[in-house]
Motif scaffolding. Sequence first.
Motif, PDB file in Angstrom:
ATOM      1  N   GLU A  18       0.829  -1.207   0.000  1.00 43.18           N
ATOM      2  CA  GLU A  18       0.000   0.000   0.000  1.00 43.18           C
ATOM      3  C   GLU A  18       0.863   1.255   0.000  1.00 43.18           C
ATOM      4  N   ALA A  19       1.958   1.223   0.748  1.00 48.72           N
ATOM      5  CA  ALA A  19       2.797   2.415   0.872  1.00 48.72           C
ATOM      6  C   ALA A  19       3.587   2.693  -0.397  1.00 48.72           C
ATOM      7  N   VAL A  20       4.245   1.672  -0.948  1.00 45.62           N
ATOM      8  CA  VAL A  20       5.178   1.920  -2.047  1.00 45.62           C
ATOM      9  C   VAL A  20       4.459   2.182  -3.362  1.00 45.62           C
ATOM     10  N   THR A  21       3.233   1.681  -3.520  1.00 43.65           N
ATOM     11  CA  THR A  21       2.507   1.960  -4.755  1.00 43.65           C
ATOM     12  C   THR A  21       1.907   3.363  -4.765  1.00 43.65           C
ATOM     13  N   ARG A  22       2.152   4.152  -3.724  1.00 45.81           N
ATOM     14  CA  ARG A  22       1.843   5.588  -3.784  1.00 45.81           C
ATOM     15  C   ARG A  22       2.895   6.329  -4.599  1.00 45.81           C
ATOM     16  N   SER A  23       4.051   5.693  -4.862  1.00 40.01           N
ATOM     17  CA  SER A  23       5.097   6.342  -5.638  1.00 40.01           C
ATOM     18  C   SER A  23       4.762   6.229  -7.123  1.00 40.01           C
ATOM     19  N   VAL A  24       5.435   7.024  -7.929  1.00 43.60           N
ATOM     20  CA  VAL A  24       5.045   7.185  -9.328  1.00 43.60           C
ATOM     21  C   VAL A  24       5.288   5.917 -10.148  1.00 43.60           C
ATOM     22  N   GLY A  25       4.267   5.512 -10.911  1.00 51.48           N
ATOM     23  CA  GLY A  25       4.404   4.472 -11.910  1.00 51.48           C
ATOM     24  C   GLY A  25       4.493   3.056 -11.411  1.00 51.48           C
ATOM     25  N   LEU A  26       4.366   2.830 -10.123  1.00 51.61           N
ATOM     26  CA  LEU A  26       4.510   1.485  -9.557  1.00 51.61           C
ATOM     27  C   LEU A  26       3.127   0.929  -9.236  1.00 51.61           C
ATOM     28  N   SER A  27       2.779  -0.212  -9.812  1.00 59.93           N
ATOM     29  CA  SER A  27       1.490  -0.844  -9.539  1.00 59.93           C
ATOM     30  C   SER A  27       1.712  -2.260  -9.043  1.00 59.93           C
ATOM     31  N   SER A  28       0.760  -2.769  -8.286  1.00 59.50           N
ATOM     32  CA  SER A  28       0.897  -4.079  -7.655  1.00 59.50           C
ATOM     33  C   SER A  28       0.215  -5.158  -8.489  1.00 59.50           C
TER      34      SER A  28
END
Length: 668
Positions: A62-72
């Motif tokens: 949840e935290a790191v996919t707030r950064s640009v262009g990164l999806s889970s």
Amino acid sequence: MAQQALPEVTVQETRQADSRLETERLATSASHVDVRALDLPASVSGVSSEQMQERADYGVVEAVTRSVGLSSSSEPGNGGLSFSSRGFSSVGVAEDGIVLGVAAGTINYPNSSWGYERLDVMRGPASLMYGSGTMGATINAVRKQPSRESSTELLLSAGSHGTVRAGVGSTGAISDTLSYRIDAYGERTDGERHLDDARSGKLMSALRWTPRGDLTFDLTADISNQAPSRYYGTPTVDGRVVSALRDKNYNINDADIHYRDQRFKAKAEWRVNEAITLRNELYHLSSKRHWKNIEGYYYTPEDGTINRYDYLEIGHAVQQNGNRMAMDFKPADHKIAVGWDFSHANFRSSSSYDGDLQTQVSAVNPENGYWSSSVPYLPSYQSTVKQNALFIEDAWKINEQWLLMGGIRRDWYDFSRLTYSTSAALDKSLNGTSWRLGLTRKLTELSSVYAQVSTGHDPVTSLLSLNKSSSNYSLSKGRQEEVGFKQQLPDGRGEWTAALFHIAKKDIITSDPANPSQTIQGGKQSSRGLELTGAFNVNKAFRLEANAAYTDAKFDELMRGTENRAGNRPGNVPRVTANVWGHYSINNWRASLGLRYVGDRFTDETNTERMPGYTVMDAVVSWNVNPKTTLSLIGRNLTNRMYASSAYNTQWFLGPRRSVELIAQMRF
């Protein structure tokens, strides 16, 4: 004695740059040498612990996919830590720069963000820093470090679906030369459906000894225990989820998913003088994983039944021992780092797969039943990978305006595998060279423009999972060209960055045009796109954080049998992603509203089934009861949007419903 007149002193107030400025930080996750992100000729950004707490993002995904262009693209089979970046699903995960050897495409640690100072993301090929398997990006979780200044933080929460969390972090001095840090965290939830309950806990400990000012020794020891949800997705019909099945789970009652991890590290750093620093890290990592589930569900609307298939039990035992040695030195206008990485990873796999057994249950009122496969659960194979890598990187400050950075790394991999059922042995050696060359031009003290070319390499499957059918393949190679712009606004009012990129990867697996039943290396895949990030202090009360990415990814050459898939988009790759957070503070109150947008994705490379895009809205209202205590009310998925976060077989993993949570944070 006459008094001497003192010179006049003029004091001017100077507003310091906002500590949230990403471009002001040292880009330690993206370079072996000390260079500010503003000056680095590459794209790197992250999410700080303060931002994670503000947004109440306590999971790494949840935290790191707030950064640009990164999806889970996470699901139980890949351990819950699978991502897409810049059109590629080859995204590495590291902790303080150490990557655990990936086996069977599974990464499961770290799962929670507690105990980490920040989560950094280096975009594009990162083989220079982290070796193979990092074509799209690398996520590096940076731990909180021991401090001689005593402090304690405490978190307690309760929310919807029986969710509770508790976390404690403490640091301080033990003696004149010893300091410590301990972080403990646990959470549990009943979930939204049967067998959706989950629990996890971890303990992170660190001890720092500084016998003198130029010498530091660090010891860390961690344990983690995870039992995530046993939900394997919701069946679809004609590419759509049947809303009546949203809360159903068709797994067996005795299903199991469990991950147990241990990590130990000893690090020494000696600052020989102002120009030379020596470092060495010795580490041991281990992970034990177990799955026992029915993983496939097919819905027949005509009779309202679910046909269950793929009775699968798997066990993983992974151990990795390694050593990283490096020297930094600063001759004249250069900052140079050279080093050697060594690791030895061992993987044992056990399994039981029943491809013939199928059971049928009601779609609306399923009787889940219990495991009924008679196929024995036995050891399958053992594999080992020995890795050696040598690297050198140089940052040359040509003058006040120009910075030239270059680096090269050579990796050697020795692989062996023993299949227990046949006693067949396999030995294989692979090697790859990666490099990066970039140039930064400082336009002003607060802005820069850059260009870079970097290369990387990926195995055709995870190295520890190579088998006879893939033993003749070499590493796939990729190359990225990137240009970008970075700017800090005056008086620390914010920053923004822009990056244009193109990545081309060759030697991916494709069918042989001359013999469609055989596979060869010869396929090609590429992506190009634009990424924008920004953070702005609009005024004293309002702060805005936003990012957006557009990625045009495709297969340039790809055959599957006689079917040509050139032009198709890779699975689980959205064209557009965006995140926005607005924070408004007044007195002791702060209200935050966040939007996460993920564009439509195809479930696989055939591009026959499309998962719709979605927007999720979250909100946090916080009250500083006193300087040491903050209460926060969190609302997630406020519109109760039904959306698919990833896909598996013909099932879609549905995102959580609307939920609320009350959190208390205390600092001493």
